[in-house]
Design a protein around this motif. Sequence first.
Motif, mmCIF file in Angstrom:
data_model
loop_
_atom_site.group_PDB
_atom_site.id
_atom_site.type_symbol
_atom_site.label_atom_id
_atom_site.label_comp_id
_atom_site.label_asym_id
_atom_site.label_seq_id
_atom_site.Cartn_x
_atom_site.Cartn_y
_atom_site.Cartn_z
ATOM 1 N N ILE A 87 0.848 -1.189 0.000
ATOM 2 C CA ILE A 87 0.000 0.000 0.000
ATOM 3 C C ILE A 87 0.881 1.234 0.000
ATOM 4 O O ILE A 87 1.876 1.305 0.736
ATOM 5 C CB ILE A 87 -0.926 0.027 1.231
ATOM 6 C CG1 ILE A 87 -1.974 -1.075 1.132
ATOM 7 C CG2 ILE A 87 -1.611 1.390 1.372
ATOM 8 C CD1 ILE A 87 -2.849 -1.180 2.366
ATOM 9 N N ASP A 88 0.501 2.193 -0.823
ATOM 10 C CA ASP A 88 1.196 3.474 -0.824
ATOM 11 C C ASP A 88 0.172 4.568 -1.090
ATOM 12 O O ASP A 88 -0.972 4.290 -1.459
ATOM 13 C CB ASP A 88 2.309 3.506 -1.881
ATOM 14 C CG ASP A 88 3.484 4.394 -1.446
ATOM 15 O OD1 ASP A 88 3.237 5.364 -0.699
ATOM 16 O OD2 ASP A 88 4.619 4.118 -1.862
ATOM 17 N N ALA A 89 0.588 5.817 -0.869
ATOM 18 C CA ALA A 89 -0.329 6.949 -1.003
ATOM 19 C C ALA A 89 0.288 8.031 -1.865
ATOM 20 O O ALA A 89 1.511 8.127 -2.016
ATOM 21 C CB ALA A 89 -0.673 7.509 0.376
ATOM 22 N N SER A 90 -0.579 8.855 -2.417
ATOM 23 C CA SER A 90 -0.163 10.066 -3.113
ATOM 24 C C SER A 90 -1.042 11.194 -2.592
ATOM 25 O O SER A 90 -2.265 11.077 -2.580
ATOM 26 C CB SER A 90 -0.328 9.907 -4.621
ATOM 27 O OG SER A 90 0.240 11.000 -5.306
ATOM 28 N N GLY A 91 -0.411 12.278 -2.126
ATOM 29 C CA GLY A 91 -1.144 13.350 -1.476
ATOM 30 C C GLY A 91 -0.981 13.256 0.036
ATOM 31 O O GLY A 91 -0.363 12.316 0.547
ATOM 32 N N ARG A 92 -1.540 14.231 0.735
ATOM 33 C CA ARG A 92 -1.401 14.278 2.190
ATOM 34 C C ARG A 92 -2.761 14.596 2.829
ATOM 35 O O ARG A 92 -3.557 15.328 2.259
ATOM 36 C CB ARG A 92 -0.404 15.362 2.606
ATOM 37 C CG ARG A 92 1.001 15.175 2.091
ATOM 38 C CD ARG A 92 1.745 14.090 2.843
ATOM 39 N NE ARG A 92 1.897 14.433 4.268
ATOM 40 C CZ ARG A 92 2.458 13.607 5.156
ATOM 41 N NH1 ARG A 92 2.898 12.421 4.777
ATOM 42 N NH2 ARG A 92 2.575 13.985 6.414
ATOM 43 N N ILE A 93 -2.967 14.061 4.024
ATOM 44 C CA ILE A 93 -4.172 14.374 4.776
ATOM 45 C C ILE A 93 -4.230 15.868 5.078
ATOM 46 O O ILE A 93 -5.278 16.503 5.020
ATOM 47 C CB ILE A 93 -4.209 13.579 6.105
ATOM 48 C CG1 ILE A 93 -4.195 12.069 5.855
ATOM 49 C CG2 ILE A 93 -5.422 13.988 6.950
ATOM 50 C CD1 ILE A 93 -5.449 11.514 5.272
ATOM 51 N N GLU A 94 -3.068 16.461 5.377
ATOM 52 C CA GLU A 94 -3.007 17.858 5.831
ATOM 53 C C GLU A 94 -3.345 18.878 4.746
ATOM 54 O O GLU A 94 -3.737 20.007 5.045
ATOM 55 C CB GLU A 94 -1.613 18.166 6.372
ATOM 56 C CG GLU A 94 -1.242 17.401 7.630
ATOM 57 C CD GLU A 94 -0.755 15.984 7.349
ATOM 58 O OE1 GLU A 94 -0.411 15.293 8.317
ATOM 59 O OE2 GLU A 94 -0.717 15.577 6.167
ATOM 60 N N ILE A 95 -3.170 18.517 3.488
ATOM 61 C CA ILE A 95 -3.396 19.465 2.387
ATOM 62 C C ILE A 95 -4.870 19.420 1.997
ATOM 63 O O ILE A 95 -5.333 18.461 1.372
ATOM 64 C CB ILE A 95 -2.498 19.134 1.183
ATOM 65 C CG1 ILE A 95 -1.023 19.163 1.606
ATOM 66 C CG2 ILE A 95 -2.751 20.115 0.051
ATOM 67 C CD1 ILE A 95 -0.066 18.742 0.527
ATOM 68 N N THR A 96 -5.610 20.448 2.359
ATOM 69 C CA THR A 96 -7.067 20.429 2.182
ATOM 70 C C THR A 96 -7.515 20.878 0.799
ATOM 71 O O THR A 96 -8.701 20.806 0.483
ATOM 72 C CB THR A 96 -7.736 21.317 3.247
ATOM 73 O OG1 THR A 96 -7.250 22.658 3.099
ATOM 74 C CG2 THR A 96 -7.421 20.815 4.646
ATOM 75 N N THR A 97 -6.590 21.351 -0.016
ATOM 76 C CA THR A 97 -6.964 21.779 -1.366
ATOM 77 C C THR A 97 -6.782 20.675 -2.408
ATOM 78 O O THR A 97 -7.115 20.865 -3.581
ATOM 79 C CB THR A 97 -6.127 22.995 -1.793
ATOM 80 O OG1 THR A 97 -4.735 22.653 -1.732
ATOM 81 C CG2 THR A 97 -6.418 24.176 -0.888
ATOM 82 N N ARG A 98 -6.245 19.554 -1.980
ATOM 83 C CA ARG A 98 -5.977 18.443 -2.901
ATOM 84 C C ARG A 98 -6.453 17.133 -2.277
ATOM 85 O O ARG A 98 -6.539 17.014 -1.047
ATOM 86 C CB ARG A 98 -4.473 18.352 -3.201
ATOM 87 C CG ARG A 98 -3.908 19.544 -3.933
ATOM 88 C CD ARG A 98 -4.363 19.568 -5.385
ATOM 89 N NE ARG A 98 -3.804 18.430 -6.112
ATOM 90 C CZ ARG A 98 -4.222 18.030 -7.316
ATOM 91 N NH1 ARG A 98 -5.215 18.657 -7.907
ATOM 92 N NH2 ARG A 98 -3.652 17.008 -7.917
ATOM 93 N N PRO A 99 -6.748 16.138 -3.087
ATOM 94 C CA PRO A 99 -7.170 14.843 -2.532
ATOM 95 C C PRO A 99 -5.979 14.058 -2.001
ATOM 96 O O PRO A 99 -4.820 14.439 -2.191
ATOM 97 C CB PRO A 99 -7.785 14.133 -3.740
ATOM 98 C CG PRO A 99 -7.013 14.686 -4.905
ATOM 99 C CD PRO A 99 -6.763 16.131 -4.566
ATOM 100 N N ILE A 100 -6.289 12.962 -1.330
ATOM 101 C CA ILE A 100 -5.283 11.958 -1.029
ATOM 102 C C ILE A 100 -5.771 10.653 -1.648
ATOM 103 O O ILE A 100 -6.982 10.363 -1.630
ATOM 104 C CB ILE A 100 -5.018 11.793 0.483
ATOM 105 C CG1 ILE A 100 -3.883 10.769 0.705
ATOM 106 C CG2 ILE A 100 -6.273 11.375 1.234
ATOM 107 C CD1 ILE A 100 -3.391 10.691 2.146
#
Length: 243
Positions: free
Chosen positions: A96-109
């Motif tokens: 499992i890996d992710a792209s984006g961050r929980i903290e950035i509210t202007t972009r998805p994760i």
Amino acid sequence: PIEDVRWTVSIHNRGRTELVELQVLHQGKTLRPPVNVLPGKYRRFTFFTYYTGPGEYEELVQVSVSTPSGATHRYEASPAITVHPPQPAARLAGEIDASGRIEITTRPIVLAFADGASFSLSVSGAEKEAAYQVLKRSKPGRSALKLRIMIYTALLYLLLKEQAPYLESVRIDCEYKGHEAAIKEQLLNLFRQEGIEIDPKVVVLEAQARKSLAYQLAKKVYQGGIDPDRRVTRADILRLYYL
């Protein structure tokens, strides 16, 4: 039942006279009232059997038919069937890996699971922020970091819940270094809460190569190259915390 089998018996009248009072019996029981069959015609009889365990089974089919002259003919057949035990489901060893961050509210994760097969989910910036604000109001003693970890852990659960019974191993590239043990404990608690059994040993949180299949999938979804398999809402996340 392991097997639900449909049997069909077809009786063809290839003679020149009508067949009278045709009856078909399965295990001594008549399948339908007696019928007549004209020359060149046929009648079809269907029955079902249920087998609840593997093994060799034999059915008894009997046919009774008369001719206009009064002669009665009886036939018998014993078709056999082998019921095999269910095959175990394929075991999954994924990452499992992710792209984006929980903290950035202007972009998805985006989180992605890959093991040859793949599954991805995405949550928009607005939905992330809405979930965070509800958690913040309902759990005033929690730090911002712990609240975001709760969201992240919920996303891991939603990504894995369908695959969990078949996991042989899953390696998670943790987005919050130094908090691997706490995230794993929260994730396992969510599985237990939702009634899903999973061996704690199969879940490993550690750094993954940036060229992993999961990372590549997450990046493609994040960049809009392909759609996620699921779009997560604030309600999906908050339900797991009874909110």
